[in-house]
Design a protein around this motif. Structure first.
Motif, short mmCIF file in Angstrom:
data_model
loop_
_atom_site.label_atom_id
_atom_site.label_comp_id
_atom_site.label_asym_id
_atom_site.label_seq_id
_atom_site.Cartn_x
_atom_site.Cartn_y
_atom_site.Cartn_z
N LEU A 157 7.52 14.02 -3.64
CA LEU A 157 7.96 12.88 -4.45
C LEU A 157 8.71 11.86 -3.60
N LEU A 158 9.61 12.34 -2.76
CA LEU A 158 10.50 11.45 -2.03
C LEU A 158 9.74 10.54 -1.08
N PHE A 159 8.79 11.10 -0.33
CA PHE A 159 8.03 10.28 0.61
C PHE A 159 7.13 9.30 -0.15
N GLY A 160 6.65 9.72 -1.31
CA GLY A 160 5.87 8.80 -2.14
C GLY A 160 6.72 7.67 -2.66
N VAL A 161 7.97 7.98 -3.02
CA VAL A 161 8.88 6.94 -3.50
C VAL A 161 9.17 5.92 -2.39
N ILE A 162 9.31 6.41 -1.15
CA ILE A 162 9.53 5.49 -0.03
C ILE A 162 8.35 4.54 0.11
N ALA A 163 7.14 5.09 0.07
CA ALA A 163 5.95 4.25 0.16
C ALA A 163 5.88 3.26 -1.00
N SER A 164 6.21 3.73 -2.19
CA SER A 164 6.16 2.87 -3.37
C SER A 164 7.20 1.76 -3.31
N SER A 165 8.34 2.03 -2.65
CA SER A 165 9.36 0.99 -2.53
C SER A 165 8.87 -0.15 -1.66
N GLY A 166 8.00 0.16 -0.70
CA GLY A 166 7.38 -0.91 0.09
C GLY A 166 6.46 -1.75 -0.76
N LEU A 167 5.70 -1.08 -1.64
CA LEU A 167 4.84 -1.80 -2.57
C LEU A 167 5.67 -2.64 -3.54
N ARG A 168 6.80 -2.08 -3.97
CA ARG A 168 7.68 -2.81 -4.88
C ARG A 168 8.23 -4.08 -4.23
N MET A 169 8.51 -4.02 -2.93
CA MET A 169 9.00 -5.21 -2.24
C MET A 169 7.98 -6.34 -2.33
N LEU A 170 6.70 -6.00 -2.19
CA LEU A 170 5.65 -7.02 -2.30
C LEU A 170 5.58 -7.58 -3.71
N ILE A 171 5.73 -6.69 -4.71
CA ILE A 171 5.65 -7.12 -6.10
C ILE A 171 6.86 -7.98 -6.48
N ASP A 172 8.06 -7.51 -6.10
CA ASP A 172 9.28 -8.23 -6.46
C ASP A 172 9.31 -9.64 -5.86
N ASN A 173 8.74 -9.77 -4.66
CA ASN A 173 8.71 -11.08 -4.01
C ASN A 173 7.46 -11.88 -4.35
N GLU A 174 6.65 -11.35 -5.28
CA GLU A 174 5.46 -12.03 -5.77
C GLU A 174 4.54 -12.45 -4.62
N ILE A 175 4.27 -11.48 -3.73
CA ILE A 175 3.38 -11.73 -2.61
C ILE A 175 1.93 -11.68 -3.09
N ASN A 176 1.18 -12.69 -2.79
CA ASN A 176 -0.23 -12.76 -3.19
C ASN A 176 -1.09 -12.12 -2.10
N ILE A 177 -1.50 -10.87 -2.34
CA ILE A 177 -2.32 -10.16 -1.37
C ILE A 177 -3.73 -10.75 -1.30
N GLY A 178 -4.11 -11.51 -2.32
CA GLY A 178 -5.43 -12.12 -2.32
C GLY A 178 -5.60 -13.18 -1.25
N LEU A 179 -4.48 -13.72 -0.76
CA LEU A 179 -4.56 -14.72 0.31
C LEU A 179 -4.90 -14.04 1.63
N LYS A 180 -5.79 -14.65 2.40
CA LYS A 180 -6.30 -14.01 3.62
C LYS A 180 -5.19 -13.62 4.58
N ARG A 181 -4.20 -14.51 4.75
CA ARG A 181 -3.12 -14.22 5.70
C ARG A 181 -2.40 -12.94 5.33
N ASN A 182 -2.01 -12.82 4.08
CA ASN A 182 -1.28 -11.64 3.62
C ASN A 182 -2.15 -10.39 3.67
N LEU A 183 -3.42 -10.55 3.29
CA LEU A 183 -4.34 -9.41 3.31
C LEU A 183 -4.52 -8.87 4.72
N ILE A 184 -4.66 -9.77 5.67
CA ILE A 184 -4.86 -9.36 7.07
C ILE A 184 -3.64 -8.64 7.61
N ILE A 185 -2.45 -9.23 7.43
CA ILE A 185 -1.22 -8.63 7.98
C ILE A 185 -0.97 -7.25 7.38
#
Length: 431
Positions: free
Chosen positions: A348-376
């Motif tokens: 659970l704990l390691f999954g939560v760490i990974a999910s917190s990275g995903l949450r950072m993208l969501i909280d900052n409203e990062i658009n993964i659909g944009l090529k720049r963000n998708l590539i990085i």
């Protein structure tokens, strides 16, 4: 539930009986995670408690007693410590931790001189988020191996996996259904419940606890006393880039803490002081043989629930941590926890760490659909999780999370349209 309904200010001193109880509460909040890190990387949990307590006291001094934050073992450094220890033993990992602490100090000086954006323009959410995901997902195999396999032979064990699943179930239930303070310590409940189930299956050898003395000095690793430190570029490349990422996490923690307490700690005592405090705590840990320290979200949660912001309560928890590190039977009890139990918690704990990275993208409203963000994000994830490395020479190798972090920063600097990688307007936005 909260032990105190009246808000206690940062410089207020509670009555002695409440002071002790509230300090114990903070100690319990950080305890499970703090002992898990050294357990996973082969360091002493007692030393981790010692360095956590001393590091927190140092942090309070550096921040002039203005920031009520407790510091514990950093999960971001688990894989780097394992890699550094493989190269040069635990002593090598301590050298790497020391270098990471120096980086904190250097960045604190830069922030003091030029402001926070001078650093954060290199670390947008599209870089930091995926790197945090790599930290969690890169450890997935470690958690599963601990959960499924017999520790000595390395062979699959149904009993061990059952104990791990019981531990995981208890941790999940505690996270979901417990309220108030108890919701902040699911790791503790998971370890205790898993330990009892392991005891029923005969996986626990209690003899070391019976043999241990009540008082025993922690098994510290001290430079120039127990070993002679040696600089290594390879260890530097393993540990230092992770410090850059944890600094970005630290800034996020400080922002959350500022909202909870109702004071802007970014301005006063200043972000440079809190980052320097983190660095000093990590250097102290490296001098003792403990893992790098970082501010703990669990303790921020305790502050939010109790409304007790007193730095004296935090200092009391630090003193108690130091005291517990000298209880021999306590350290022996930790050593008897089966790997299956820790594996179950880690799933659970390691999954939560990974999910917190995903949450950072969501909280900052990062658009993964944009090529720049998708590539990085894509390049960081595959390089970090896939285990890519660059062999500079026979003695220097840049690998894993370090390589993913460096390449992510380079891509951010050279690709056009930087603004889209910061998402919504934040203090991290490029000027």
């Amino acid at each position: 539930m909260a032990l105190n309904t009246k808000e206690v200010g940062i410089r207020e001193v509670p009555r002695i009986d409440k002071w002790i109880v509230l300090s114990l509460q903070h100690l319990f909040a950080m305890f499970g995670a703090t002992i898990l890190v050294p357990y996973l990387v082969g360091l002493s949990p007692a030393v981790a408690l010692l360095s956590s307590g001393l590091g927190t006291l140092a942090y309070l001094l550096v921040t002039r007693g203005q920031v009520p934050a407790y510091l514990g073992s950093s999960f971001a450094f688990i894989a780097p410590i394992i890699a550094a220890s493989t190269l040069n033993g635990p002593e090598g990992a301590m050298v790497g931790s020391f270098l990471a602490g120096l980086v904190y100090g250097l960045i604190a000086l830069v922030i003091k001189a030029y402001g926070v954006n001078s650093i954060m323009r290199f670390l947008p959410p599209i870089v930091v988020g995926p790197v945090i995901m790599v930290i969690g997902l890169g450890l997935a195999s470690v958690a599963i191996d601990m959960a499924m396999n017999e520790p000595v032979s390395g062979e699959y064990s149904t009993i061990h996996f059952i104990v791990a699943l019981i531990t995981l179930t208890i941790t999940v239930l505690a996270s979901m259904f417990f309220k108030g303070f108890f919701s902040l310590v699911p790791i503790m409940f998971g370890i205790i419940g898993g330990y009892l189930s392991a005891l029923m299956f005969g996986l626990v050898d209690f003899q070391p606890v019976l043999d241990a003395s009540w008082f025993a000095a922690p098994d510290v690793i001290v430079p120039f006393v127990t070993y002679v430190p040696a600089f290594s570029w390879e260890i530097a490349f393993i540990m230092v880039p992770i410090a850059v990422v944890t600094i970005a996490e630290h800034i996020g923690d400080q922002m959350v803490l500022s909202k909870v307490v109702g004071k802007d700690f970014i301005k006063k005592p200043g972000l440079h002081r809190s980052i320097l405090g983190d660095g000093v705590a990590t250097i102290i840990a490296s001098f003792l043989g403990g893992p790098p320290n970082t501010t703990y979200g669990e303790n921020i949660g305790v502050l939010a629930i109790t409304r007790v912001f007193s730095v004296f309560v935090i200092a009391g928890a630090a003193v108690l941590a130091v005291a517990f590190s000298f209880v021999g039977k306590f350290a022996a009890l930790i050593s008897t926890i089966p790997t299956a139990v820790m594996g179950g918690v880690s799933i659970l704990l390691f999954g939560v760490i990974a999910s917190s990275g995903l949450r950072m993208l969501i909280d900052n409203e990062i658009n993964i659909g944009l090529k720049r963000n998708l590539i990085i994000s894509s390049v960081i994830l595959v390089i970090g999780i896939g285990g890519a490395f660059i062999q500079v020479n026979d003695n220097i190798e840049i690998a894993g999370m370090a390589l993913a972090t460096i390449i992510g920063i380079i891509l951010h600097l050279i690709l056009p349209e930087k603004a889209v990688s910061y998402g919504k307007k934040t203090m991290f936005e490029s000027e």
